[in-house]
Design an enzyme around this catalytic site. Structure first.
Site, PDB file in Angstrom:
ATOM      1  N   ASP A   7       0.878  -1.168   0.000  1.00 18.78           N
ATOM      2  CA  ASP A   7       0.000   0.000   0.000  1.00 18.78           C
ATOM      3  C   ASP A   7       0.914   1.216   0.000  1.00 18.78           C
ATOM      4  O   ASP A   7       1.428   1.620   1.043  1.00 18.78           O
ATOM      5  CB  ASP A   7      -0.896  -0.004   1.239  1.00 18.78           C
ATOM      6  CG  ASP A   7      -1.797   1.215   1.294  1.00 18.78           C
ATOM      7  OD1 ASP A   7      -2.348   1.598   0.242  1.00 18.78           O
ATOM      8  OD2 ASP A   7      -1.951   1.802   2.387  1.00 18.78           O
ATOM      9  N   GLU A  68      -1.063  -1.300  -4.981  1.00 20.97           N
ATOM     10  CA  GLU A  68      -2.298  -0.571  -5.254  1.00 20.97           C
ATOM     11  C   GLU A  68      -2.043   0.468  -6.335  1.00 20.97           C
ATOM     12  O   GLU A  68      -1.087   1.241  -6.270  1.00 20.97           O
ATOM     13  CB  GLU A  68      -2.823   0.114  -3.999  1.00 20.97           C
ATOM     14  CG  GLU A  68      -4.142   0.849  -4.234  1.00 20.97           C
ATOM     15  CD  GLU A  68      -4.718   1.446  -2.974  1.00 20.97           C
ATOM     16  OE1 GLU A  68      -5.480   0.755  -2.279  1.00 20.97           O
ATOM     17  OE2 GLU A  68      -4.385   2.609  -2.667  1.00 20.97           O
ATOM     18  N   ASP A 141      -2.850   1.227   6.878  1.00 14.80           N
ATOM     19  CA  ASP A 141      -1.935   0.930   5.779  1.00 14.80           C
ATOM     20  C   ASP A 141      -1.496  -0.532   5.789  1.00 14.80           C
ATOM     21  O   ASP A 141      -1.291  -1.141   4.734  1.00 14.80           O
ATOM     22  CB  ASP A 141      -0.697   1.837   5.861  1.00 14.80           C
ATOM     23  CG  ASP A 141      -1.068   3.286   6.084  1.00 14.80           C
ATOM     24  OD1 ASP A 141      -1.146   4.040   5.100  1.00 14.80           O
ATOM     25  OD2 ASP A 141      -1.298   3.662   7.248  1.00 14.80           O
TER      26      ASP A 141
END
EC number: 3.1.21.10
Length: 212
Positions: A7, A68, A141
């Protein structure tokens, strides 16, 4: 197959490593958040993230890196920092000769929760359940990184059902041919719909990231 989910973020970069034993079997290996203080120069902050990433790659030796996908909405400064982190992650993966996959926030939410518009808390709860953890991964996160890794694990089994069988050559363990009669779960169906929608619109989606 071992998967590193990332992330990306300049202040906090989630790094979640899982093992996948098939389309629906996953387990936690490691989860952590690489941090860099805002008062440092950007290149020093990127170095801190890169150093922590190298530690994870060296220690756990993943087979694939899932990241991501970043989209700009209105906070250009934040998105720029995130994009820079994506760059160093992709570079580290290339140096380690690892394949890289990108997943949009709606794809990740749909894969994990069955809802492409799920709230972060819903995603955290589902990550906890899927990995059979005693508590939710924190901060957000960390949970997001694990959700990205889970998406990659489940994506392999589904991709063979949506006309991408050649992905097996990139380490897509757990893939099933059309002839098996494998049934998609509701979450996987939602994931497929989210992916088709992102492709139809040129992979454009709103930013869902927290402050980076």
């Amino acid at each position: 197959m071992r998967i590193l989910g990332v992330d990306p973020g300049l202040t906090r970069c989630g790094l979640g490593t899982i093992d996948s034993y098939g389309a629906r079997q996953v387990s936690l290996v490691d989860v952590r958040v690489a941090r860099s203080p805002a008062e440092l120069a950007p290149h020093k902050r990127l170095l801190m993230i890169a150093d922590e990433l190298d530690v994870v790659l060296d220690q756990f030796k993943p087979d694939v890196v899932a990241i991501e996908r970043v989209f700009a909405k209105d906070n250009v400064r934040s998105v720029t920092g995130v994009a820079q982190v994506v760059g160093i992650v992709m570079l580290a993966a290339a140096r380690a000769d690892l394949p890289v996959e990108l997943h949009t926030p709606p794809e990740v939410k749909a894969a994990v929760s069955g809802n492409g518009r799920a709230e972060k808390q819903q995603v955290q709860i589902m990550v906890q359940r899927i990995l059979r953890l005693q508590e939710r991964p924190k901060p957000a996160d960390a949970a997001d990184a694990l959700a990205i890794a889970i998406t990659q694990a489940w994506r392999g089994g589904q991709q063979s059902l949506i006309a991408e069988p050649d992905r097996t050559q990139h380490g897509g363990a757990g893939m099933l041919p059309r002839s098996t009669g494998y049934d998609l779960t509701p979450a996987q169906k939602m994931w497929a719909g989210a992916e088709r929608m992102s492709r139809r619109h040129g992979a454009v989606a709103p930013t869902e990231t927290s402050e980076q």
